[in-house]
Design a protein around this motif. Structure first.
Motif, PDB file in Angstrom:
ATOM      1  N   THR A  82      37.753 129.678  37.495  1.00  0.00           N
ATOM      2  CA  THR A  82      36.727 129.115  36.617  1.00  0.00           C
ATOM      3  C   THR A  82      36.376 130.065  35.486  1.00  0.00           C
ATOM      4  O   THR A  82      35.977 129.625  34.407  1.00  0.00           O
ATOM      5  CB  THR A  82      35.468 128.753  37.418  1.00  0.00           C
ATOM      6  N   ASP A  83      36.538 131.375  35.716  1.00  0.00           N
ATOM      7  CA  ASP A  83      36.181 132.324  34.646  1.00  0.00           C
ATOM      8  C   ASP A  83      37.229 132.377  33.538  1.00  0.00           C
ATOM      9  O   ASP A  83      37.049 133.106  32.552  1.00  0.00           O
ATOM     10  CB  ASP A  83      35.926 133.719  35.218  1.00  0.00           C
ATOM     11  N   HIS A  84      38.300 131.616  33.673  1.00  0.00           N
ATOM     12  CA  HIS A  84      39.268 131.491  32.575  1.00  0.00           C
ATOM     13  C   HIS A  84      38.843 130.398  31.603  1.00  0.00           C
ATOM     14  O   HIS A  84      39.461 130.218  30.563  1.00  0.00           O
ATOM     15  CB  HIS A  84      40.665 131.166  33.120  1.00  0.00           C
ATOM     16  N   ASN A  85      37.796 129.650  31.972  1.00  0.00           N
ATOM     17  CA  ASN A  85      37.238 128.619  31.082  1.00  0.00           C
ATOM     18  C   ASN A  85      38.288 127.638  30.577  1.00  0.00           C
ATOM     19  O   ASN A  85      38.388 127.379  29.363  1.00  0.00           O
ATOM     20  CB  ASN A  85      36.490 129.263  29.920  1.00  0.00           C
ATOM     21  N   PHE A  86      39.052 127.095  31.494  1.00  0.00           N
ATOM     22  CA  PHE A  86      40.020 126.070  31.097  1.00  0.00           C
ATOM     23  C   PHE A  86      39.285 124.871  30.506  1.00  0.00           C
ATOM     24  O   PHE A  86      38.184 124.505  30.935  1.00  0.00           O
ATOM     25  CB  PHE A  86      40.843 125.624  32.311  1.00  0.00           C
ATOM     26  N   GLN A  87      39.917 124.266  29.510  1.00  0.00           N
ATOM     27  CA  GLN A  87      39.323 123.120  28.830  1.00  0.00           C
ATOM     28  C   GLN A  87      40.378 122.024  28.689  1.00  0.00           C
ATOM     29  O   GLN A  87      41.581 122.318  28.606  1.00  0.00           O
ATOM     30  CB  GLN A  87      38.826 123.551  27.442  1.00  0.00           C
ATOM     31  N   PHE A  88      39.907 120.779  28.640  1.00  0.00           N
ATOM     32  CA  PHE A  88      40.821 119.656  28.420  1.00  0.00           C
ATOM     33  C   PHE A  88      41.108 119.510  26.922  1.00  0.00           C
ATOM     34  O   PHE A  88      40.219 119.670  26.084  1.00  0.00           O
ATOM     35  CB  PHE A  88      40.231 118.351  28.941  1.00  0.00           C
ATOM     36  N   PHE A  89      42.344 119.150  26.634  1.00  0.00           N
ATOM     37  CA  PHE A  89      42.764 118.851  25.268  1.00  0.00           C
ATOM     38  C   PHE A  89      43.611 117.588  25.306  1.00  0.00           C
ATOM     39  O   PHE A  89      44.196 117.239  26.327  1.00  0.00           O
ATOM     40  CB  PHE A  89      43.642 119.980  24.703  1.00  0.00           C
ATOM     41  N   LYS A  90      43.700 116.914  24.166  1.00  0.00           N
ATOM     42  CA  LYS A  90      44.680 115.842  24.041  1.00  0.00           C
ATOM     43  C   LYS A  90      45.305 115.919  22.655  1.00  0.00           C
ATOM     44  O   LYS A  90      44.705 116.419  21.701  1.00  0.00           O
ATOM     45  CB  LYS A  90      44.046 114.472  24.266  1.00  0.00           C
ATOM     46  N   LEU A  91      46.524 115.400  22.579  1.00  0.00           N
ATOM     47  CA  LEU A  91      47.241 115.392  21.297  1.00  0.00           C
ATOM     48  C   LEU A  91      47.022 114.059  20.599  1.00  0.00           C
ATOM     49  O   LEU A  91      47.355 113.005  21.153  1.00  0.00           O
ATOM     50  CB  LEU A  91      48.739 115.625  21.531  1.00  0.00           C
ATOM     51  N   ASN A  92      46.465 114.111  19.396  1.00  0.00           N
ATOM     52  CA  ASN A  92      46.363 112.906  18.563  1.00  0.00           C
ATOM     53  C   ASN A  92      47.663 112.807  17.774  1.00  0.00           C
ATOM     54  O   ASN A  92      47.913 113.574  16.843  1.00  0.00           O
ATOM     55  CB  ASN A  92      45.139 113.004  17.647  1.00  0.00           C
ATOM     56  N   ILE A  93      48.481 111.855  18.182  1.00  0.00           N
ATOM     57  CA  ILE A  93      49.857 111.774  17.699  1.00  0.00           C
ATOM     58  C   ILE A  93      49.916 111.184  16.296  1.00  0.00           C
ATOM     59  O   ILE A  93      49.307 110.136  16.027  1.00  0.00           O
ATOM     60  CB  ILE A  93      50.708 110.916  18.656  1.00  0.00           C
ATOM     61  N   GLU A  94      50.666 111.831  15.412  1.00  0.00           N
ATOM     62  CA  GLU A  94      50.841 111.338  14.041  1.00  0.00           C
ATOM     63  C   GLU A  94      52.302 111.002  13.738  1.00  0.00           C
ATOM     64  O   GLU A  94      52.588 110.222  12.825  1.00  0.00           O
ATOM     65  CB  GLU A  94      50.320 112.372  13.043  1.00  0.00           C
ATOM     66  N   ASN A  95      53.217 111.607  14.489  1.00  0.00           N
ATOM     67  CA  ASN A  95      54.642 111.374  14.216  1.00  0.00           C
ATOM     68  C   ASN A  95      55.423 111.467  15.520  1.00  0.00           C
ATOM     69  O   ASN A  95      55.099 112.288  16.386  1.00  0.00           O
ATOM     70  CB  ASN A  95      55.162 112.408  13.216  1.00  0.00           C
ATOM     71  N   ILE A  96      56.412 110.621  15.646  1.00  0.00           N
ATOM     72  CA  ILE A  96      57.259 110.616  16.844  1.00  0.00           C
ATOM     73  C   ILE A  96      58.704 110.797  16.423  1.00  0.00           C
ATOM     74  O   ILE A  96      59.204 110.059  15.562  1.00  0.00           O
ATOM     75  CB  ILE A  96      57.109 109.297  17.630  1.00  0.00           C
ATOM     76  N   PHE A  97      59.372 111.800  17.019  1.00  0.00           N
ATOM     77  CA  PHE A  97      60.787 112.077  16.755  1.00  0.00           C
ATOM     78  C   PHE A  97      61.529 111.863  18.065  1.00  0.00           C
ATOM     79  O   PHE A  97      61.281 112.555  19.054  1.00  0.00           O
ATOM     80  CB  PHE A  97      60.924 113.524  16.274  1.00  0.00           C
ATOM     81  N   LEU A  98      62.399 110.871  18.103  1.00  0.00           N
ATOM     82  CA  LEU A  98      63.153 110.557  19.314  1.00  0.00           C
ATOM     83  C   LEU A  98      64.637 110.510  19.003  1.00  0.00           C
ATOM     84  O   LEU A  98      65.056 109.843  18.053  1.00  0.00           O
ATOM     85  CB  LEU A  98      62.727 109.194  19.885  1.00  0.00           C
ATOM     86  N   ILE A  99      65.421 111.223  19.816  1.00  0.00           N
ATOM     87  CA  ILE A  99      66.880 111.094  19.784  1.00  0.00           C
ATOM     88  C   ILE A  99      67.290 110.580  21.162  1.00  0.00           C
ATOM     89  O   ILE A  99      67.012 111.239  22.174  1.00  0.00           O
ATOM     90  CB  ILE A  99      67.564 112.444  19.514  1.00  0.00           C
ATOM     91  N   ASP A 100      67.914 109.397  21.219  1.00  0.00           N
ATOM     92  CA  ASP A 100      68.393 108.911  22.511  1.00  0.00           C
ATOM     93  C   ASP A 100      69.795 108.314  22.440  1.00  0.00           C
ATOM     94  O   ASP A 100      70.305 107.818  23.453  1.00  0.00           O
ATOM     95  CB  ASP A 100      67.406 107.914  23.137  1.00  0.00           C
ATOM     96  N   TRP A 101      70.390 108.387  21.264  1.00  0.00           N
ATOM     97  CA  TRP A 101      71.748 107.883  21.078  1.00  0.00           C
ATOM     98  C   TRP A 101      72.319 108.527  19.833  1.00  0.00           C
ATOM     99  O   TRP A 101      71.650 109.311  19.151  1.00  0.00           O
ATOM    100  CB  TRP A 101      71.741 106.352  20.981  1.00  0.00           C
ATOM    101  N   PHE A 102      73.536 108.185  19.510  1.00  0.00           N
ATOM    102  CA  PHE A 102      74.127 108.690  18.275  1.00  0.00           C
ATOM    103  C   PHE A 102      73.433 108.018  17.093  1.00  0.00           C
ATOM    104  O   PHE A 102      72.791 106.985  17.240  1.00  0.00           O
ATOM    105  CB  PHE A 102      75.627 108.372  18.250  1.00  0.00           C
TER     106      PHE A 102
END
Lengths: 207, 207
Positions: free
Chosen positions: B166-186
């Motif tokens: 608890t003394d490390h003070n972990f905090q929650f975060f989330k990513l607000n996504i603005e761009n998606i880069f996907l490679i799944d085929w040629f």
């Protein structure tokens, strides 16, 4: 005295126990033993030699300077000849080398977790080791002794690269390391000198 | 008619075949089938739901603005309630959230390779899918409905987080996504809209 069907079933059982053990240990048949975490340089070199892919982070041209990570294969040398220096095989069709043409600063990040040796420990737990090498990427000539070593390093571990399309103009690159970030235990990143990390005497890990 | 020892040995054999099959398929007991690569949005959501860790890339304070990747655990929701939005549990003792305090731009990169479903294909081969979500990281309040969801998402997949100091003070975060880069085929990255990626109807993959 067991009958034949019993003996065959037991042999199959033992064979599968052996296979399961190695499978459950992340294909442990090939992994080399992890060094003691107190030996930071050896641990860093072990992570680099045992992994075959990581994430290269660059400053993105396409995303207006945002940091961008990309999955990239690499090798630090042929099996038994690891150097600690990662070599890559990249095409300008991919955003990563295009980013690097503009700004050669980058990092390569690898984790112990996919090696299967974290044994139930969370990937973010500091005892599941992780390494980031930061520096400047250098494009290599495609002929000569450095290119020869790069091709041996890469193609010995990524044999399908030899069949990748020639019209994609793949080129060899290597990372000139300037900073090493290693977490392998509690207490924060280990102090690591690049010179000591690169020592040939660190070639203790054949992979 | 088999005797008792034969029946027990055979049952053990069958049990281990089941275990081996799932183990050899990259812990397939939990893996959900990969979507067809032509369904880019489903493939992207599958990658995010099936992975539990990735690399967050930030602009490094310590390294004078160099791009820096770090191994980080995440979750996009409790099993069966994936949202496509990655949630994180970070401490300022780690460089990544310190970088994000200064510049919240970052990316999360994941690969299909550690899921075990690339089946001999190289991690850099485009048919071994990979995804990078880029956007801005948001630190979350540690109480309220969003925090409740974040804790359920993370602790259901990373149970040891509940015991982190608890003394490390972990905090929650989330990513607000603005761009998606996907490679799944040629053929290069797939065009992907964030809005379509986030559609609740994409919750087809329980994980």
């Amino acid at each position: 005295m067991l009958n034949r069907s019993s003996r065959m079933a037991i042999k199959s059982f033992l064979a599968l126990v052996f296979i399961f053990y190695n499978c459950a240990n992340g294909h442990g048949m090939q992994a080399k033993a992890k060094p003691d975490p107190s030996d930071a340089h050896a641990t860093a070199r072990w992570l680099v030699s045992q992994n075959t892919w990581g994430i290269i982070s660059t400053i993105s041209i396409d995303l207006q300077g945002a940091p961008f990570g990309n999955v990239i294969s690499y090798s630090d040398g042929p099996p038994g000849q690891g150097t600690g220096i990662p070599y890559f095989y990249l095409t300008l069709l991919d955003p990563t080398p295009r980013d690097l043409q503009k700004d050669s600063r980058c990092s390569l990040t690898v984790s112990e977790f996919p090696l299967g040796t974290c044994s139930g420990i969370d990937p973010e737990n500091p005892t599941c080791s992780k390494l980031t090498l930061t520096g400047k990427m250098e494009a290599l000539n495609m002929s000569g002794p450095v290119a020869d070593f790069a091709s041996q390093a890469l193609f010995s571990k990524h044999s399908e690269m030899m069949d990748w399309p020639t019209d994609h103009n793949f080129q060899f690159f290597k990372l000139n390391i300037e900073n090493i970030f290693l977490i392998d235990w509690f207490g924060g990143p280990k102090p690591l000198s690049v010179a000591e990390y690169l020592q040939p005497g660190r070639l203790v890990l054949s992979s």
